[in-house]
Motif scaffolding. Structure first.
Motif, mmCIF file in Angstrom:
data_model
loop_
_atom_site.group_PDB
_atom_site.id
_atom_site.type_symbol
_atom_site.label_atom_id
_atom_site.label_comp_id
_atom_site.label_asym_id
_atom_site.label_seq_id
_atom_site.Cartn_x
_atom_site.Cartn_y
_atom_site.Cartn_z
ATOM 1 N N ARG A 88 0.814 -1.227 0.000
ATOM 2 C CA ARG A 88 0.000 0.000 0.000
ATOM 3 C C ARG A 88 0.839 1.264 0.000
ATOM 4 O O ARG A 88 0.287 2.360 -0.088
ATOM 5 C CB ARG A 88 -0.947 -0.008 1.212
ATOM 6 N N MET A 89 2.134 1.152 0.125
ATOM 7 C CA MET A 89 3.050 2.309 0.066
ATOM 8 C C MET A 89 2.654 3.408 1.060
ATOM 9 O O MET A 89 2.744 4.598 0.763
ATOM 10 C CB MET A 89 3.079 2.882 -1.354
ATOM 11 N N ILE A 90 2.211 2.999 2.226
ATOM 12 C CA ILE A 90 1.749 3.984 3.201
ATOM 13 C C ILE A 90 2.901 4.870 3.664
ATOM 14 O O ILE A 90 2.744 6.079 3.831
ATOM 15 C CB ILE A 90 1.078 3.280 4.399
ATOM 16 N N GLY A 91 4.085 4.282 3.848
ATOM 17 C CA GLY A 91 5.233 5.086 4.294
ATOM 18 C C GLY A 91 5.549 6.186 3.302
ATOM 19 O O GLY A 91 5.724 7.350 3.670
ATOM 20 N N ARG A 93 3.576 7.405 0.985
ATOM 21 C CA ARG A 93 2.455 8.326 0.812
ATOM 22 C C ARG A 93 2.231 9.212 2.034
ATOM 23 O O ARG A 93 1.536 10.221 1.941
ATOM 24 C CB ARG A 93 1.198 7.536 0.460
ATOM 25 N N THR A 94 2.803 8.824 3.175
ATOM 26 C CA THR A 94 2.712 9.700 4.352
ATOM 27 C C THR A 94 3.476 10.998 4.106
ATOM 28 O O THR A 94 3.104 12.060 4.588
ATOM 29 C CB THR A 94 3.278 8.977 5.588
ATOM 30 N N GLY B 35 -5.519 3.431 -3.585
ATOM 31 C CA GLY B 35 -6.225 3.953 -2.411
ATOM 32 C C GLY B 35 -6.350 5.452 -2.470
ATOM 33 O O GLY B 35 -5.518 6.131 -3.072
ATOM 34 N N PRO B 36 -7.380 6.010 -1.828
ATOM 35 C CA PRO B 36 -7.565 7.459 -1.866
ATOM 36 C C PRO B 36 -6.583 8.221 -0.988
ATOM 37 O O PRO B 36 -6.456 9.427 -1.118
ATOM 38 C CB PRO B 36 -9.004 7.642 -1.363
ATOM 39 N N GLY B 37 -5.865 7.574 -0.106
ATOM 40 C CA GLY B 37 -4.905 8.277 0.740
ATOM 41 C C GLY B 37 -4.189 7.299 1.636
ATOM 42 O O GLY B 37 -4.626 6.160 1.785
ATOM 43 N N PRO B 38 -3.064 7.733 2.239
ATOM 44 C CA PRO B 38 -2.284 6.786 3.037
ATOM 45 C C PRO B 38 -3.021 6.275 4.264
ATOM 46 O O PRO B 38 -2.765 5.182 4.727
ATOM 47 C CB PRO B 38 -1.046 7.599 3.422
ATOM 48 N N TRP B 39 -3.902 7.074 4.826
ATOM 49 C CA TRP B 39 -4.561 6.676 6.073
ATOM 50 C C TRP B 39 -5.981 6.186 5.830
ATOM 51 O O TRP B 39 -6.716 5.950 6.780
ATOM 52 C CB TRP B 39 -4.612 7.842 7.060
ATOM 53 N N PHE B 40 -6.376 6.077 4.605
ATOM 54 C CA PHE B 40 -7.776 5.753 4.341
ATOM 55 C C PHE B 40 -7.880 4.527 3.450
ATOM 56 O O PHE B 40 -7.327 4.494 2.354
ATOM 57 C CB PHE B 40 -8.461 6.942 3.662
#
Lengths: 132, 177
Positions: A88-91, A93-94, B35-40
């Protein structure tokens, strides 16, 4: 049907109470979590601090995460984490973080970056309570 | 809205299987979309768990969640990866919250969905912090993660409400043999 009308029709008074209480709790915890500008970024790999990067020096470091290389970049007092193989590449995208106490992480990579607020030359006081 | 339906065992089991299949499809489609955003993360699969909970009961919701986590991981190729354990933890957190909300009067789909979404995220963060990342500092991310879960919880609750409105007219959910 408009959203407020749908929400009014679909939710009970108890639902709206729960929505209000939880929203307030999240906002309060988010506001209190914001710290002063950080002094250094500590990089953890599987619970071990592996890098400490002063935020005053622009730099770019690469380390091996579980899913491949992860880059930690410090620039203009901020730090960000760039992963390349995460689902999800959260890091990435943060984006940039800089306040003391702020964290960015790539969970599948096992890498976490935490901004610390203490001066750069003092011993770290923050890890005594961390359990393996 | 929160009325459990008496129905033959076979019909109930079939409905659980259908809802689990729908949840897996939603999970796979969602994983393929940006995804629409990192936290969502919308978490549309949870809508089917909520439908099972509100019409078939807690054990059906637990069954749908278990099947969804297992079959969804197999479909996505993430079985026994960190993502699988995060999904399992989130599912367990949400199901545990559903066990609690059974005893809270006055809650509708929106409130139940919201509480389950928050429990889902809290459980995922706990497992990520202690088992995968191995550092409690990830808790600092919790307000942002919970904010995303709050939004997805409310939206999924509304979607559940709309699905139940349609589903309650369907003869598969009518009582009797």
């Amino acid at each position: 049907m408009k959203f407020p009308a749908l929400l009014a029709r679909a939710s009970t008074p108890m639902d709206r109470l729960v929505m209000g209480i939880t929203a307030l709790a999240i906002v309060v915890s988010g506001v209190t979590a914001h710290g002063k500008p950080g002094k250094q970024a500590v990089v953890f790999r599987d619970n071990r601090p592996v890098l400490t990067l002063p935020l005053s020096q622009d730099t770019k470091k690469e380390l091996a995460g579980r899913l491949g290389p992860v880059t930690i970049q410090v620039e203009q007092g901020r730090v960000r984490l760039l992963e390349y193989q995460s689902p999800r590449m959260i890091g990435t995208r943060t984006g940039w973080i800089q306040g003391a106490g702020r964290t960015t992480a790539c969970v599948p990579c096992g890498v976490l970056v935490r901004v610390e607020g203490q001066p750069e030359n003092t011993p770290d006081q923050g890890f005594d309570a961390v359990s393996e | 809205m929160n009325a459990l339906l008496p129905m033959p065992r076979l019909r109930r089991d079939l409905l659980i299987a259908y809802l689990a299949a729908a949840a897996v499809i939603a999970q796979v489609i969602e994983a393929a979309l940006p995804g629409p955003g990192p936290w969502f993360k919308p978490g549309l699969a949870n809508v089917f768990t909520l439908v099972a909970f509100l019409r078939l009961g807690w054990s059906a919701a637990a069954g749908v969640t278990g099947l969804r986590v297992l079959a969804g991981s197999l479909a996505l190729g993430t079985l026994f990866t960190p993502g699988f354990f995060l999904s399992l933890a989130g599912g367990c957190g949400a199901v545990a919250m559903l066990a609690v909300v059974r005893f809270l009067p006055g809650l509708g789909p929106v409130g139940i969905s919201l509480l389950a979404a928050l429990a889902h995220m809290a459980a995922q963060t706990a497992v990520a912090g202690w088992l995968i990342i191995g550092h409690a500092g990830i808790v600092a991310l919790l307000p942002w993660l919970l904010a995303g879960s709050w939004i997805s919880g409310v939206l999924n609750g509304l979607l559940t409400f709309l699905i139940l409105e349609q589903l309650d007219r369907h003869r598969a959910l009518l009582t009797g043999p």
